[in-house]
Every structure is written in structure tokens, then in C-alpha cells.
Enzyme design. Structure first.
Site, short mmCIF file in Angstrom:
data_model
loop_
_atom_site.label_atom_id
_atom_site.label_comp_id
_atom_site.label_asym_id
_atom_site.label_seq_id
_atom_site.Cartn_x
_atom_site.Cartn_y
_atom_site.Cartn_z
CE LYS A 10 -5.02 -0.25 3.07
NZ LYS A 10 -6.32 -0.45 2.38
CE1 TYR A 50 -4.04 -3.13 -1.98
CE2 TYR A 50 -2.89 -1.02 -2.07
CZ TYR A 50 -3.58 -1.99 -1.36
OH TYR A 50 -3.81 -1.82 -0.01
CG ASN A 113 -9.41 -0.03 4.35
OD1 ASN A 113 -8.27 0.36 4.10
ND2 ASN A 113 -9.93 -1.11 3.80
CG HIS A 116 -3.05 -4.67 2.55
ND1 HIS A 116 -3.98 -5.10 1.63
CD2 HIS A 116 -2.02 -5.55 2.51
CE1 HIS A 116 -3.51 -6.22 1.06
NE2 HIS A 116 -2.32 -6.49 1.57
CD GLU A 127 -0.18 -8.92 0.00
OE1 GLU A 127 -1.17 -8.85 -0.76
OE2 GLU A 127 -0.26 -8.72 1.23
#
Ligand code: CMP
Length: 139
Positions: A10, A50, A113, A116, A127
Site C-alpha cells: 500500500k 474495494y 496497514n 492488502h 482480485e
């Protein structure tokens, strides 16, 4: 069984130039990076990726964050790759993540964080096809 899962390094991690450190944890954890590319998501792409979280309070903030800097999208392959990757990543909130996990080592907060990972083999297939065509994956 040998599986594939979709991973995203990320913006918080690409911004800190630690993609190699994150990849080392994947590889040391038994996963192979069989496809990888760096790209800057548009807001529309983040919203589509998302979409399952569209009703959540953090959805707009999450999509803004995901297009705030480049990401590295990758396909990880290995025995039980979906579950294995979730073990390597650690809990969603870095504050709750176990020692030695990516999110414990590098995560900043529940949104930033660092990584993913797909939550099921079914979602992994969806995905992976969002970001990669078959010829881009070399297992
Ligand atoms: P990820 O595994 O990519 O799935 C959805 C993401 O939403 C999650 O990691 C976090 O980046 C983010 N997220 C999850 N819960 C929260 C929360 N309570 N507040 C803000 N962001 C969240």
C-alpha cells in the site's frame, strides 16, 4: 494445495521505500512472487476494487488513501497461499498484529496497514483478474 493470492503493498509502504523489506517477508514465509507491478491507482479503480466495503464508514477515506501514492500489486503463489499470506501480514490493525508480521513491523494504523491480501480463494481469483492478465503471471 498450491494457491495464488492477490497482494497489494500500500501507499504508506511505497512512500517509505520498503517494498523490498515487505517482499522479503513474503519470500521468507514461503510465498513466491509470480507477478508484480507498480502503479498509481485512480480513485475510480480504488472504489471498484474495494466495492465490497462501499457501505463502511471508512470507504471514502480508504479509497483516497489508496490513490495517494503508488501501490505494488502482486500475485503470490504457494501452499495455502491465501491463508499463509494472511498469517504473514498479521491482523488488520497493526496494534493487534503478532510479532514478526508485516503489519507489526511496518503498519502505521488500521488504515495505513502496509499490505492488502485476498480473504478467500474465490476473492483471490476475482482480485487477481482485476489487475493481471494470464500472460503477466509466471508461476
Ligand atoms: P484491507 O485488508 O486492504 O481491507 C480493507 C481496508 O480498509 C483495510 O485493509 C484497511 O486498510 C482499511 N480499514 C479497515 N478497517 C478500517 C477502519 N476501522 N478504519 C479505517 N480503515 C480501515
Amino acid at each position: 494445495a498450491v494457491e495464488r493470492t492477490l497482494s497489494i503493498i500500500k501507499p504508506d509502504a511505497t512512500a517509505r521505500n520498503i517494498t523490498g523489506k515487505v517482499n522479503a517477508l513474503f519470500e521468507e514465509g514461503g510465498l513466491r512472487i509470480v507477478a508484480q507491478k507498480r502503479l498509481h491507482l485512480t480513485k475510480a479503480m480504488a472504489q471498484q476494487f474495494y466495492a465490497v466495503h462501499a457501505e463502511r464508514s471508512f470507504y471514502d477515506e480508504l479509497c483516497e488513501y489508496m490513490c495517494s501514492a503508488p501501490v505494488v500489486v502482486q500475485v503470490l503463489e504457494g501452499e495455502s497461499a491465501v491463508t499463509r499470506n494472511r498469517e504473514i501480514m498479521g491482523a488488520t490493525n497493526p496494534a493487534n498484529a503478532a510479532e514478526g508480521t508485516v503489519r507489526k513491523a511496518f503498519g502505521l494504523n488500521v488504515q495505513e496497514n502496509s499490505v492488502h491480501g485476498s480473504d478467500s480463494p474465490e476473492n483471490a481469483a476475482i482480485e487477481i483478474s482485476f489487475f493481471f492478465s494470464g500472460i503477466e503471471i509466471a508461476g
